[in-house]
Design a protein around this motif. Structure first.
Motif, PDB file in Angstrom:
ATOM      1  N   GLY A  99       6.727   7.243   8.732  1.00 45.58           N
ATOM      2  CA  GLY A  99       6.746   5.790   8.534  1.00 45.58           C
ATOM      3  C   GLY A  99       5.502   5.245   7.862  1.00 45.58           C
ATOM      4  O   GLY A  99       5.555   4.204   7.217  1.00 45.58           O
ATOM      5  N   GLU A 100       4.380   5.906   8.042  1.00 49.42           N
ATOM      6  CA  GLU A 100       3.127   5.315   7.577  1.00 49.42           C
ATOM      7  C   GLU A 100       2.439   6.073   6.453  1.00 49.42           C
ATOM      8  O   GLU A 100       1.689   5.484   5.679  1.00 49.42           O
ATOM      9  CB  GLU A 100       2.169   5.163   8.771  1.00 49.42           C
ATOM     10  CG  GLU A 100       2.696   4.128   9.754  1.00 49.42           C
ATOM     11  CD  GLU A 100       1.936   4.103  11.066  1.00 49.42           C
ATOM     12  OE1 GLU A 100       1.168   3.159  11.276  1.00 49.42           O
ATOM     13  OE2 GLU A 100       2.118   5.027  11.888  1.00 49.42           O
ATOM     14  N   VAL A 101       2.657   7.398   6.367  1.00 47.72           N
ATOM     15  CA  VAL A 101       1.868   8.181   5.405  1.00 47.72           C
ATOM     16  C   VAL A 101       2.081   7.703   3.969  1.00 47.72           C
ATOM     17  O   VAL A 101       1.180   7.813   3.131  1.00 47.72           O
ATOM     18  CB  VAL A 101       2.156   9.698   5.570  1.00 47.72           C
ATOM     19  CG1 VAL A 101       3.564  10.060   5.138  1.00 47.72           C
ATOM     20  CG2 VAL A 101       1.131  10.520   4.808  1.00 47.72           C
ATOM     21  N   ALA A 110       9.040  -4.920  10.572  1.00 46.62           N
ATOM     22  CA  ALA A 110       7.997  -5.243  11.548  1.00 46.62           C
ATOM     23  C   ALA A 110       6.636  -4.752  11.066  1.00 46.62           C
ATOM     24  O   ALA A 110       5.671  -5.513  11.039  1.00 46.62           O
ATOM     25  CB  ALA A 110       8.343  -4.625  12.898  1.00 46.62           C
ATOM     26  N   PHE A 111       6.529  -3.458  10.718  1.00 51.04           N
ATOM     27  CA  PHE A 111       5.310  -2.880  10.146  1.00 51.04           C
ATOM     28  C   PHE A 111       4.100  -2.976  11.072  1.00 51.04           C
ATOM     29  O   PHE A 111       2.967  -2.960  10.618  1.00 51.04           O
ATOM     30  CB  PHE A 111       4.994  -3.514   8.781  1.00 51.04           C
ATOM     31  CG  PHE A 111       6.187  -3.598   7.870  1.00 51.04           C
ATOM     32  CD1 PHE A 111       6.791  -2.442   7.398  1.00 51.04           C
ATOM     33  CD2 PHE A 111       6.737  -4.823   7.518  1.00 51.04           C
ATOM     34  CE1 PHE A 111       7.907  -2.507   6.583  1.00 51.04           C
ATOM     35  CE2 PHE A 111       7.863  -4.896   6.705  1.00 51.04           C
ATOM     36  CZ  PHE A 111       8.446  -3.732   6.228  1.00 51.04           C
ATOM     37  N   GLY A 112       4.328  -3.137  12.358  1.00 51.72           N
ATOM     38  CA  GLY A 112       3.221  -3.295  13.316  1.00 51.72           C
ATOM     39  C   GLY A 112       3.129  -4.717  13.847  1.00 51.72           C
ATOM     40  O   GLY A 112       2.620  -4.949  14.940  1.00 51.72           O
ATOM     41  N   GLY A 113       3.634  -5.681  13.095  1.00 54.06           N
ATOM     42  CA  GLY A 113       3.515  -7.089  13.474  1.00 54.06           C
ATOM     43  C   GLY A 113       4.336  -7.467  14.699  1.00 54.06           C
ATOM     44  O   GLY A 113       4.133  -8.537  15.278  1.00 54.06           O
ATOM     45  N   THR A 165      11.386  -7.152  18.765  1.00 56.82           N
ATOM     46  CA  THR A 165      10.186  -6.397  19.129  1.00 56.82           C
ATOM     47  C   THR A 165      10.263  -4.939  18.688  1.00 56.82           C
ATOM     48  O   THR A 165      11.352  -4.373  18.595  1.00 56.82           O
ATOM     49  CB  THR A 165       9.961  -6.465  20.653  1.00 56.82           C
ATOM     50  OG1 THR A 165       8.846  -5.629  20.998  1.00 56.82           O
ATOM     51  CG2 THR A 165      11.184  -5.969  21.427  1.00 56.82           C
ATOM     52  N   GLN A 166       9.103  -4.347  18.468  1.00 55.55           N
ATOM     53  CA  GLN A 166       8.997  -2.913  18.211  1.00 55.55           C
ATOM     54  C   GLN A 166       8.779  -2.146  19.493  1.00 55.55           C
ATOM     55  O   GLN A 166       8.589  -0.935  19.469  1.00 55.55           O
ATOM     56  CB  GLN A 166       7.781  -2.620  17.325  1.00 55.55           C
ATOM     57  CG  GLN A 166       7.924  -3.013  15.898  1.00 55.55           C
ATOM     58  CD  GLN A 166       6.626  -2.796  15.137  1.00 55.55           C
ATOM     59  OE1 GLN A 166       5.936  -3.763  14.841  1.00 55.55           O
ATOM     60  NE2 GLN A 166       6.305  -1.560  14.799  1.00 55.55           N
ATOM     61  N   ASN A 167       8.683  -2.836  20.634  1.00 49.31           N
ATOM     62  CA  ASN A 167       8.397  -2.128  21.869  1.00 49.31           C
ATOM     63  C   ASN A 167       9.018  -2.874  23.045  1.00 49.31           C
ATOM     64  O   ASN A 167       8.353  -3.661  23.726  1.00 49.31           O
ATOM     65  CB  ASN A 167       6.888  -1.953  22.051  1.00 49.31           C
ATOM     66  CG  ASN A 167       6.570  -0.852  23.051  1.00 49.31           C
ATOM     67  OD1 ASN A 167       7.255  -0.714  24.079  1.00 49.31           O
ATOM     68  ND2 ASN A 167       5.553  -0.062  22.768  1.00 49.31           N
ATOM     69  N   MET A 217      -1.172  -2.759  11.483  1.00 51.11           N
ATOM     70  CA  MET A 217      -0.269  -2.959  10.350  1.00 51.11           C
ATOM     71  C   MET A 217      -0.176  -1.626   9.620  1.00 51.11           C
ATOM     72  O   MET A 217      -1.179  -0.963   9.408  1.00 51.11           O
ATOM     73  CB  MET A 217      -0.806  -4.057   9.421  1.00 51.11           C
ATOM     74  CG  MET A 217       0.059  -4.291   8.194  1.00 51.11           C
ATOM     75  SD  MET A 217      -0.421  -5.800   7.327  1.00 51.11           S
ATOM     76  CE  MET A 217       0.250  -5.455   5.696  1.00 51.11           C
ATOM     77  N   ARG A 218       1.011  -1.247   9.304  1.00 45.01           N
ATOM     78  CA  ARG A 218       1.349   0.053   8.691  1.00 45.01           C
ATOM     79  C   ARG A 218       0.119   0.921   8.337  1.00 45.01           C
ATOM     80  O   ARG A 218      -0.643   0.593   7.452  1.00 45.01           O
ATOM     81  CB  ARG A 218       2.196  -0.163   7.450  1.00 45.01           C
ATOM     82  CG  ARG A 218       3.064   1.031   7.126  1.00 45.01           C
ATOM     83  CD  ARG A 218       4.071   0.703   6.067  1.00 45.01           C
ATOM     84  NE  ARG A 218       5.175   1.671   6.062  1.00 45.01           N
ATOM     85  CZ  ARG A 218       6.287   1.500   5.386  1.00 45.01           C
ATOM     86  NH1 ARG A 218       6.470   0.439   4.672  1.00 45.01           N
ATOM     87  NH2 ARG A 218       7.237   2.406   5.424  1.00 45.01           N
ATOM     88  N   ALA A 219      -0.015   2.023   9.055  1.00 41.25           N
ATOM     89  CA  ALA A 219      -1.172   2.917   8.924  1.00 41.25           C
ATOM     90  C   ALA A 219      -2.480   2.159   9.120  1.00 41.25           C
ATOM     91  O   ALA A 219      -3.349   2.159   8.240  1.00 41.25           O
ATOM     92  CB  ALA A 219      -1.164   3.676   7.610  1.00 41.25           C
ATOM     93  N   ALA A 271       8.252   1.729  18.685  1.00 40.06           N
ATOM     94  CA  ALA A 271       8.343   2.164  17.292  1.00 40.06           C
ATOM     95  C   ALA A 271       6.970   1.941  16.686  1.00 40.06           C
ATOM     96  O   ALA A 271       6.656   0.861  16.214  1.00 40.06           O
ATOM     97  CB  ALA A 271       9.399   1.360  16.552  1.00 40.06           C
ATOM     98  N   GLY A 272       6.138   2.951  16.740  1.00 42.20           N
ATOM     99  CA  GLY A 272       4.789   2.798  16.204  1.00 42.20           C
ATOM    100  C   GLY A 272       4.152   4.152  15.998  1.00 42.20           C
ATOM    101  O   GLY A 272       4.636   5.161  16.517  1.00 42.20           O
ATOM    102  N   GLY A 273       3.079   4.132  15.223  1.00 36.84           N
ATOM    103  CA  GLY A 273       2.353   5.370  14.980  1.00 36.84           C
ATOM    104  C   GLY A 273       3.199   6.423  14.290  1.00 36.84           C
ATOM    105  O   GLY A 273       2.918   7.611  14.380  1.00 36.84           O
ATOM    106  N   SER A 274       4.252   6.011  13.626  1.00 31.08           N
ATOM    107  CA  SER A 274       5.179   6.954  12.962  1.00 31.08           C
ATOM    108  C   SER A 274       5.683   8.000  13.949  1.00 31.08           C
ATOM    109  O   SER A 274       5.967   9.132  13.571  1.00 31.08           O
ATOM    110  CB  SER A 274       4.498   7.668  11.778  1.00 31.08           C
ATOM    111  OG  SER A 274       4.010   6.740  10.867  1.00 31.08           O
TER     112      SER A 274
HETATM  113 MO1  MOS Z   1       2.914   0.642  13.259  1.00 30.87          MO
HETATM  114  S1  MOS Z   1       1.327  -0.221  12.501  1.00 30.87           S
HETATM  115  O1  MOS Z   1       2.547   2.001  13.964  1.00 30.87           O
HETATM  116  O2  MOS Z   1       4.259  -0.311  13.311  1.00 30.87           O
END
Ligand code: MOS
Length: 768
Positions: free
Chosen positions: A734-736, A255-258, A224-226, A364-366, A520-523
């Motif tokens: 992470g996303e830009v 993961a990339f958000g998934g 998991t990312q969270n 998903m990423r950005a 781990a999200g939103g950079s």
């Molecule tokens: Mo993300 S889409 O903030 O893993």
């Protein structure tokens, strides 16, 4: 791919010895030698294996389930369906006041309902002694259905789109002046439609869960990312105290958000362990991921730009239609960057959604900016052509001093500098403007640019730091390592904050028994943990100094905090070499094995209160500043004059990402984003059957992510100027990197061929 050095700037405001250095990832050796344990690799005695049965209709009810054949497979322990599954609590209603309510991938209470909401929804779980028996038996479960009409065709439903609701974190609508009137009156204008297909994350590690109950205590290994959200969600769904739920996820294979939300596979593994009284593992197949984990929404976008002959924008309109599932989904902020990138006199942004009988989409990423920058930045390139102006010059003429719609100040913005740096490294001056004017033998050569943009965030994080009498440091925080180098970066930060060598610091993460970290999200993870970590280190220094001050034998006796600095493994009077002592000496004399400092609270109640406090501070801060990472993407393509084959041949990405903690992992994050952007531009596309919403290419054989042969050396550079309003001056990276990338490719393809492809991906058939 070659490793290109990042731009070497003299380190400013950098007194430490670790921050900024390209230190190798501390988790690297475990991953490359195969000793790292992923969620599907934890051994449990007596473990059983689970496999999902997916619905083959789009919408309707289950009328019967025949499990006899499946149960007859040797080794099968159970076939769990809605007819025999124990009750679970439904996911809580989504509310921004309760952030973990966002964790549910969908509203469906799996196996507690006979309703089917999408093609592929899990309708049964088979548990067996072996993976093979579970998979074989899953194919033998006979399900009959009563079908209902379903709406699944995104393209066909756009007329029924409804406004996307705004919330404090996502603003759907916005305007300044009358943009439509300004567009109609503009001397030069473009009014364009862009479409992007659904995408899937395709993390290298497919989703997997290992779950074991011990009474009402639950241990879950899940990529998991969270872990905080997952723990809360599982406690709520199974009606057990969160304190008894432990989520362990030290390694996440991408993961990339998934892996942000809690999807069916995780919940049903825990359910299967409950039912069978065994430890249970479920490893989703790649197809299983596509059927049960949301992907990125498709989009239809309009970008209209009006300008004077001088290139000053008089009108900017960006509207989008995206999709959510009827049973949940994350509305994408497709027009987000269009509120911030250009100083147009009149602006209109609007986001609409359609609800379909399909699996919820997810982040998903950005999410938003990756597809939004494609349309906006391709349209800006088209306007530059209409004006006969260099596309960088057009952007620079419209670079705003303040946030365009509301006049907020930018905390920090160096897009001009990013373009200057990128243009020099790329050799933009060598480009001849007319499309089709550059060739290399049979290859048509094109060069394109686009702006990258992603807002920067900060989230709540609880951290403890311990200094032991042997001089080593332990940082503990339940954050996540998906491959980005989080533990390495935090180790560097702690080393400098305490004045110890990087090698003296160990970082523990990826376990819900640790102080609760951010997702781990939103950079936002690195900045969020860094904010609490630097505070915790400051607290620790003070308490170590307090110990020394009281001691008659200490050279620091009576020293005030302001006079003392942390360096050389201890505390010393500033500017006086040899005027202090080591942490080991302080602790040893005091007879303490260690000293520890905590920031945040370890209790669950404290964490919720902490989140509310954090949220109010966050919203106040948001009123004052617009914060973001930005950058300039430079792409060179070669297009075969006969076959239309597109090869990306060179890339420079120049970024303004605040301070960089680790030059190597930062470059890898940005480069990885660009690779994903190249995939989005040229090959990635989830194909959905418009009759039933079934995903037709749920495999890496048919969903084409770029491979090494598709990717040229990517030169990543950045300005390394700290953001004055962010912890340690760092903004997310992470996303830009993915933003603007697809537009840079599309613009380069136009420059090479004169053809505008406004419908991603740019496959060769669209160029013939
Ligand atoms: Mo993300 S889409 O903030 O893993």
């Amino acid at each position: 791919m070659t490793e290109t050095p990042v731009r070497d700037r003299p380190a400013r405001e950098r007194t430490g010895r670790s921050v900024g250095r390209p230190i190798d990832r501390v988790d690297g050796p475990a991953k490359t030698t195969g000793t790292a344990r992923f969620s599907a690799e934890y051994p449990y005695p007596d473990i059983a294996y689970a496999a999902l049965v997916h619905a083959t209709i789009t919408r309707g009810r289950i009328t019967g389930i025949g499990a006899e054949e499946a149960l007859a497979v040797p080794g099968v322990l159970a076939v769990i369906t809605h007819t025999n599954a124990p009750p679970m609590k439904p996911p809580p209603p989504v509310s921004v006041l309760n952030l973990s309510s966002l964790a549910s991938g969908s509203k469906v209470n799996y196996l507690n309902t006979d309703e089917v909401h999408w093609s592929g929804q899990p309708v049964a779980v088979v548990v067996a002694e072996t993976q093979e028996a579970a998979a074989q038996a899953a194919g033998l479960v006979r399900v009959t259905y009563q079908e209902s009409p379903a709406t699944v065709d995104f393209a066909g439903e756009q007329g029924n789109a409804t406004p996307q609701k705004s919330n404090p974190l996502q603003q759907g609508e916005g305007h300044k002046g009358d943009a439509e009137a300004a567009l109609a009156a503009a001397p030069v204008s473009v009014d364009l439609r862009y479409t992007t297909p659904p995408h899937h994350h395709n993390a290298m590690e497919p989703h997997a869960t290992t779950a074991a109950w011990d009474g009402d205590r639950l241990t879950v290994h899940d990529g998991t990312q969270n872990i905080g959200w997952l723990r809360t969600a599982l406690a709520q769904r199974f009606g057990v105290p969160a304190e008894g739920v432990r989520v362990i996820a030290p390694f996440v294979g991408g993961a990339f958000g998934g892996k942000t939300m809690v999807w069916a596979g995780t919940v049903l593994t825990v359910l299967a362990a409950r039912v069978t009284g065994r430890a249970v593992r479920m490893t989703l197949t790649r197809e299983g991921v596509y059927r049960t984990v949301g992907g990125r929404t498709p989009s239809a976008q309009r970008v209209a730009l009006g300008a004077g002959a001088d290139g000053r924008l008089t009108a900017l309109i960006h509207t989008s239609v995206t999709q959510v599932g009827r049973v949940g989904g994350s509305p994408e902020q497709v027009t987000s960057q269009s509120r911030h990138l250009y100083d147009a006199a009149a602006i209109l942004v609007q986001q609409r959604i359609v609800e379909l009988d399909m699996l919820s989409n997810t982040v998903m990423r950005a999410p938003g900016e990756s597809i939004g920058t494609f349309a906006l930045e391709a349209a800006v390139d088209e306007l530059a052509c209409e004006l006969g102006m260099d596309p960088i010059e057009l952007r620079m003429r419209n670079e705003p001093e303040r946030n365009p719609i509301d006049g907020k100040r930018f905390s920090h913005r160096m897009l001009r500098e990013a373009y200057a740096l990128g243009a020099e490294r790329f050799g933009w001056a060598d480009r001849t403007a007319p499309p089709g004017s550059m060739r290399d033998g049979r290859w048509l050569v094109g060069m394109g640019v686009a702006s990258a943009y992603h807002p920067s965030w900060e989230m709540a994080a609880n951290v403890t730091v311990r200094m032991s009498a042997d001089g080593t440091v332990l940082v503990r925080c339940g954050f996540h390592e998906m491959g980005m180098g989080g533990a390495t970066a935090q180790g560097q930060i702690a080393a400098d904050a305490l004045g110890v060598p990087f090698e003296a610091v160990r970082v523990e993460y990826g376990d819900s028994d640790l102080p609760t970290g951010p997702g781990a999200g939103g950079s936002a993870q690195t900045a969020s943990v860094a904010a609490s970590l630097t505070k915790a280190c400051e607290k620790l220094r003070r308490s170590l100094l307090a110990l020394a001050r009281r001691s008659a034998g200490s050279p620091l006796r009576g020293a005030r905090p302001g006079e003392v600095e942390a360096r050389d493994g201890g505390l010393h009077r500033a500017g006086h070499p040899g005027s202090g002592e080591s942490y080991a000496a302080i602790l040893t004399r005091a007879g303490r094995p260690f000293a520890e400092a905590a920031v945040g609270s370890d209790t669950r109640a404290g964490t919720v209160a902490g989140q509310v406090r954090f949220m109010s501070k966050f919203l106040m801060d948001r009123r004052r500043w617009m914060k973001a990472a930005c950058g300039a993407q430079f792409c060179e393509v070669r297009v075969d004059q006969d076959t239309g084959e597109v090869r990306v041949s060179r890339w420079v990405g120049a970024f303004d990402v605040g301070r960089v903690i680790n030059a190597k992992t930062a470059a890898s994050q940005l480069r990885g984003g660009i690779v994903m952007g190249i995939g989005m531009a040229l090959s990635e596309e989830t194909l959905v059957d418009p009759r039933n919403g079934r995903i037709m290419n749920p495999s890496l054989a048919e969903y084409h992510v770029p491979v090494h042969a598709d990717i040229p050396p990517i030169d990543v550079c950045y300005l390394d100027e700290p953001d004055p309003t962010m912890p340690l001056g760092l903004v997310g990276i992470g996303e830009v990197g993915i933003t603007g990338a697809a537009a840079a490719v599309a613009n380069a393809v136009h420059h090479a061929t004169g053809r505008r492809v406004r419908d991603l991906p740019i496959t060769l058939d669209k160029l013939l």
